[in-house]
Scaffold this active site. Structure first.
Site, short mmCIF file in Angstrom:
data_model
loop_
_atom_site.label_atom_id
_atom_site.label_comp_id
_atom_site.label_asym_id
_atom_site.label_seq_id
_atom_site.Cartn_x
_atom_site.Cartn_y
_atom_site.Cartn_z
N ARG A 149 0.62 -0.97 -0.33
CA ARG A 149 -0.41 -0.21 0.21
C ARG A 149 1.05 0.79 -0.13
NH1 ARG A 149 -2.12 -3.52 4.12
NH2 ARG A 149 -4.03 -4.59 3.82
N LYS A 173 -1.54 -3.17 7.90
CA LYS A 173 -3.01 -2.38 8.61
C LYS A 173 -2.96 -2.56 10.24
CE LYS A 173 -6.59 -1.42 5.14
NZ LYS A 173 -7.75 -1.50 5.01
N HIS A 247 -3.95 3.52 -6.30
CA HIS A 247 -4.25 2.28 -5.63
C HIS A 247 -4.48 1.17 -6.17
CE1 HIS A 247 -4.91 0.14 -1.76
NE2 HIS A 247 -5.94 -0.91 -2.38
N ARG A 250 -1.30 -1.39 -6.44
CA ARG A 250 -1.75 -2.77 -6.19
C ARG A 250 -2.35 -3.53 -6.89
NH1 ARG A 250 -1.45 -4.44 -0.09
NH2 ARG A 250 -3.13 -4.83 0.57
N HIS A 273 -3.57 -9.77 3.23
CA HIS A 273 -4.82 -9.80 3.99
C HIS A 273 -5.03 -10.21 5.01
CE1 HIS A 273 -6.72 -7.67 -0.60
NE2 HIS A 273 -5.64 -7.38 0.17
N TYR A 282 -10.03 -10.47 -7.18
CA TYR A 282 -9.33 -10.41 -8.12
C TYR A 282 -9.17 -11.58 -9.09
CZ TYR A 282 -6.75 -6.25 -5.50
OH TYR A 282 -6.51 -5.77 -4.88
#
Length: 305
Positions: A149, A173, A247, A250, A273, A282
């Site tokens: 990110r 995150k 983004h 990514r 993730h 995806y």
């Protein structure tokens, strides 16, 4: 309203200390709570215990009538769910009014990505030999090569890069750390930046391991906003008519990996993730692309006239 503001600040402190919330996410929570408090003030509700199901539904109705996107409404609702769950835990309220509120169904959008020719054009775009072009090229190469990110890229320190193993230590995150590999092209661009670009920007060589990898023109850590501006500039040059965002790099990383034969679990790990459902989008992207190629190429796929 004093008690409401104090309650919300205590809630944010709780999330930052107990849930490891990043400052960026905390600002998002504050923004959502500020909007809700404006509604609470207009409805003359002074205490959290006065909030009931009807009040929450009226607030959501106002959001719909004001034309907010479903994604925005869902995010604000999620913020309120967290707030009232916290209020129950600390004994501020006895019943959670959000328990019976449904989350609105999301409009599903397929993520935008760049085609291989566009990626090549993008990475060739910072062609100048100036110190900022060298930095921009290294940043673009790393983002496409690693899939990290933008916010993760600007947090990288010099000591987080292992050129020998071609890997990065990245804080994702919730400040969760993961090791991410990067390719030969990114390695070469980063090394050139460290040898030529960064010393010219900062006015010194041999930075310490705790100094930021990517810096702005003043030699300070590049911000997320600054990085977005840099990447947007090059995206507009490469694909001015497409609705691409930083983004998208990514998304491109993940899409190209899956098209190259990578398995979904590996892509999930590389993207950082926590849930497989975040990565499965995806498969729809690659499926749509394969379908488009088939319909364009197969002589019996086209509509009969």
């Amino acid at each position: 309203m004093g008690s409401w503001k104090e309650t919300c600040e205590n809630f944010i402190k709780y999330l930052k200390t107990q849930k490891n919330l990043s400052e960026h996410t905390a600002q998002s929570y504050r923004s959502d709570l500020k909007h809700f408090l404006q509604y609470i003030e207009s409805a003359q509700i002074s205490e959290p215990a006065e909030v009931n199901l009807k009040i929450i539904r009226n607030y959501l109705s106002q959001l719909y009538e004001a034309g907010y996107a479903r994604s925005t409404i869902s995010r604000r609702l999620a913020t309120l769910r967290s707030l009232f769950r916290y209020l129950c835990q600390v004994g501020k309220i006895d019943n959670n009014p959000l328990v019976l509120v449904r989350t609105p169904k999301q409009t599903k959008y397929l993520p935008q990505f760049l085609y291989s020719t566009e990626v090549n054009d993008l990475l060739d775009n910072p062609a100048g030999k100036g110190k900022l072009e060298i930095r921009d090229h290294a940043l673009l190469e790393l983002l496409y090569s690693s899939g990290i990110r933008i916010g993760e890229a600007v947090q990288i320190d010099v000591g987080d890069v292992d050129f020998e193993r071609r890997s990065l230590r990245v804080k994702g995150k919730g400040q969760k750390e993961r090791i991410v590999p990067f390719g030969n092209h990114a390695s070469a661009a980063l090394q050139w930046y460290m040898m030529e670009g960064r010393p010219l920007i900062c006015g010194k060589k041999n930075p310490s391991t705790t100094e930021p990898l990517f810096v702005n023109w003043r030699g300070k850590r590049l911000t997320t906003r600054g990085a977005y501006g840099i990447i947007n500039k090059y995206l507009k040059k490469v694909a001015p008519a497409r609705n691409l965002t930083p983004h998208s790099l990514r998304h491109t990383f993940a899409t190209h990996l899956l098209e190259g034969g990578a398995d979904l679990r590996s892509v999930q790990e590389l993207l950082g993730h926590s849930r497989m459902s975040s990565t499965q989008i995806y498969t729809h992207v690659t499926g749509e692309r394969i379908k488009a190629v088939y319909e364009k190429a197969h002589p019996r796929a086209k509509e009969r006239k």
